[in-house]
Design an enzyme around this catalytic site. Structure first.
Site, PDB file in Angstrom:
ATOM      1  N   ASP A  16       0.876  -1.568  -0.074  1.00 37.94           N
ATOM      2  CA  ASP A  16       0.453  -0.028  -0.389  1.00 37.94           C
ATOM      3  C   ASP A  16       0.704   0.951  -0.006  1.00 37.94           C
ATOM      4  OD1 ASP A  16      -2.228   1.589   0.015  1.00 37.94           O
ATOM      5  OD2 ASP A  16      -2.717   1.865   2.464  1.00 37.94           O
ATOM      6  N   HIS A  17       0.930   2.828  -0.653  1.00 39.11           N
ATOM      7  CA  HIS A  17       1.736   2.988  -1.424  1.00 39.11           C
ATOM      8  C   HIS A  17       2.970   2.762  -0.976  1.00 39.11           C
ATOM      9  CE1 HIS A  17      -2.130   6.128  -0.462  1.00 39.11           C
ATOM     10  NE2 HIS A  17      -2.538   5.677   0.119  1.00 39.11           N
ATOM     11  N   GLY A  27      -7.931   8.082   7.064  1.00 37.08           N
ATOM     12  CA  GLY A  27      -8.614   8.498   8.319  1.00 37.08           C
ATOM     13  C   GLY A  27      -9.704   9.518   8.871  1.00 37.08           C
ATOM     14  N   HIS A  46      -9.039   5.081  -1.721  1.00 37.80           N
ATOM     15  CA  HIS A  46      -8.286   5.147  -0.767  1.00 37.80           C
ATOM     16  C   HIS A  46      -9.471   5.321   0.404  1.00 37.80           C
ATOM     17  CE1 HIS A  46      -4.929   3.649  -1.950  1.00 37.80           C
ATOM     18  NE2 HIS A  46      -5.092   4.176  -2.921  1.00 37.80           N
ATOM     19  N   GLY A  47      -8.930   5.713   1.962  1.00 32.57           N
ATOM     20  CA  GLY A  47      -9.648   6.273   2.768  1.00 32.57           C
ATOM     21  C   GLY A  47     -10.825   5.510   2.794  1.00 32.57           C
ATOM     22  N   ASN A  87      -8.668   1.129   6.508  1.00 33.24           N
ATOM     23  CA  ASN A  87      -7.968   1.090   7.596  1.00 33.24           C
ATOM     24  C   ASN A  87      -7.773   1.406   8.679  1.00 33.24           C
ATOM     25  OD1 ASN A  87      -4.924   0.581   8.375  1.00 33.24           O
ATOM     26  ND2 ASN A  87      -3.848   1.871   8.178  1.00 33.24           N
TER      27      ASN A  87
HETATM   28  P1  13P Z   1      -8.292   5.003   5.601  1.00 36.08           P
HETATM   29  O1  13P Z   1      -7.713   4.734   6.964  1.00 36.08           O
HETATM   30  O2  13P Z   1      -8.940   6.082   6.197  1.00 36.08           O
HETATM   31  O3  13P Z   1      -9.745   3.918   6.302  1.00 36.08           O
HETATM   32  O4  13P Z   1      -8.093   4.345   5.027  1.00 36.08           O
HETATM   33  C1  13P Z   1      -7.007   3.583   4.357  1.00 36.08           C
HETATM   34  C2  13P Z   1      -6.239   3.248   2.605  1.00 36.08           C
HETATM   35  O5  13P Z   1      -6.444   3.753   1.635  1.00 36.08           O
HETATM   36  C3  13P Z   1      -5.117   2.749   2.713  1.00 36.08           C
HETATM   37  O6  13P Z   1      -4.814   3.312   1.138  1.00 36.08           O
END
Ligand code: 13P
Length: 288
Positions: free
Chosen positions: A85-86, A179, A208-209, A232
């Site tokens: 991831d990233h 987040g 994402h997010g 996440n």
């Molecule tokens: P969140 O932590 O907001 O769920 O985002 C996760 C994410 O995009 C991982 O790349």
């Protein structure tokens, strides 16, 4: 089932109109919670691993060893991909070398031409090994494991050029943030999402997010071409909340309540419940 690339599972999801969850993992409990839940629901899944989380778990090879061993131990029959991831440029090569089956190269902070050139090179290296690749244009907002993004809206012209490198999935900033979302968040920009899907020629898109985006908004994004949704923070929050409750109720002080197998159990169950809810919203149950 063997651990696989994310390519086929995302093409199927894109064609059939559902989303596959990328659940980011942090340790043994996280991997167990994801694998046992997706097996119960017969859902494909992508295990997301940030560079920080990989370091915490003892490196990329340790992550792969844990996933392979648990996959065999639980007789997992559904497709599971292990996805960086990233990833940085260097991290992408290290994860590839360690046997990751999917790589995100996040070059969104480079000048565009450099992002394009590096993405092209990483696509060639990964595809030579049957490994899927995700690229990003327009940094996702917020902070994740030290990766800080400005919450940009992607430029569709840039998206078109990066997607043409042959990436298997594509992340564009559309107002999403890693987040928790602030109370005054304006929501996802569906106009840009539609345009990005048009110009990228139907490549599966990534949202994402995923923490805190309302279910209807996620489902609308899926209907417009999103096939992978990353989650996440939400698992970290429910794990912490359940663990805090156990300790605040003094349960660790009763009998052998301090045993980690007991102490971590409420957090583990809370994660399983959240994973199940996400899979239901994304529509991937029984799609393995
Ligand atoms: P969140 O932590 O907001 O769920 O985002 C996760 C994410 O995009 C991982 O790349």
């Amino acid at each position: 089932m063997a651990v696989v690339s994310a390519k086929e599972m995302l093409l199927k999801a894109h064609k059939e109109g559902y989303g596959v969850a990328q659940i980011n993992i942090n340790n043994l409990e996280w991997i167990k919670a994801v694998l046992t839940t997706v097996e119960e629901l017969k859902s494909p899944v992508i295990l997301g691993v940030s560079e920080g989380a990989a370091k915490y778990m003892g490196g990329y090879k340790t992550v792969m060893a844990m996933v392979h061993a648990l996959d065999a131990f639980y007789n997992v029959s559904v497709p599971v991909a292990v996805h960086l991831d990233h990833g940085t440029y260097e991290g992408a090569y290290k994860a590839l070398e360690a046997g990751f089956t999917s790589i995100m190269f996040d070059g969104s902070h480079y000048p565009f031409e450099e992002n394009l050139a590096k993405t092209k090179e990483i696509v060639a290296a990964c595809h030579a090994k049957g490994v899927s690749v995700e690229a990003e244009v327009g940094a996702i907002g917020g902070e994740e494991d030290g990766v800080i993004g400005g919450g940009e809206i992607a430029d569709p012209k840039e998206c078109k050029l990066i997607a043409a490198t042959g990436v298997d999935m594509f992340a564009a900033g559309i107002g999403n943030i890693h987040g928790k979302y602030p109370a005054n968040w304006k929501g996802l920009n569906f106009e840009v999402l539609k345009e990005v899907q048009d110009v990228t020629g139907g490549v599966p898109l990534v949202l994402h997010g995923g923490t805190g985006i309302p279910a209807e908004m996620v489902q609308k994004a899926i209907s417009l071409g999103v096939s992978k949704i990353n989650v996440n923070t939400e698992l970290q929050l429910v794990f912490a909340e359940a663990t805090r409750k156990y300790i605040e109720e003094g349960k660790d002080l009763v009998g052998k309540g301090f045993d980690p197998r007991k102490l971590l159990a409420p957090g583990y169950e809370a994660m399983k419940k959240t994973i199940k809810e996400k899979i239901e919203v994304f529509g991937s149950a029984n799609k393995a």
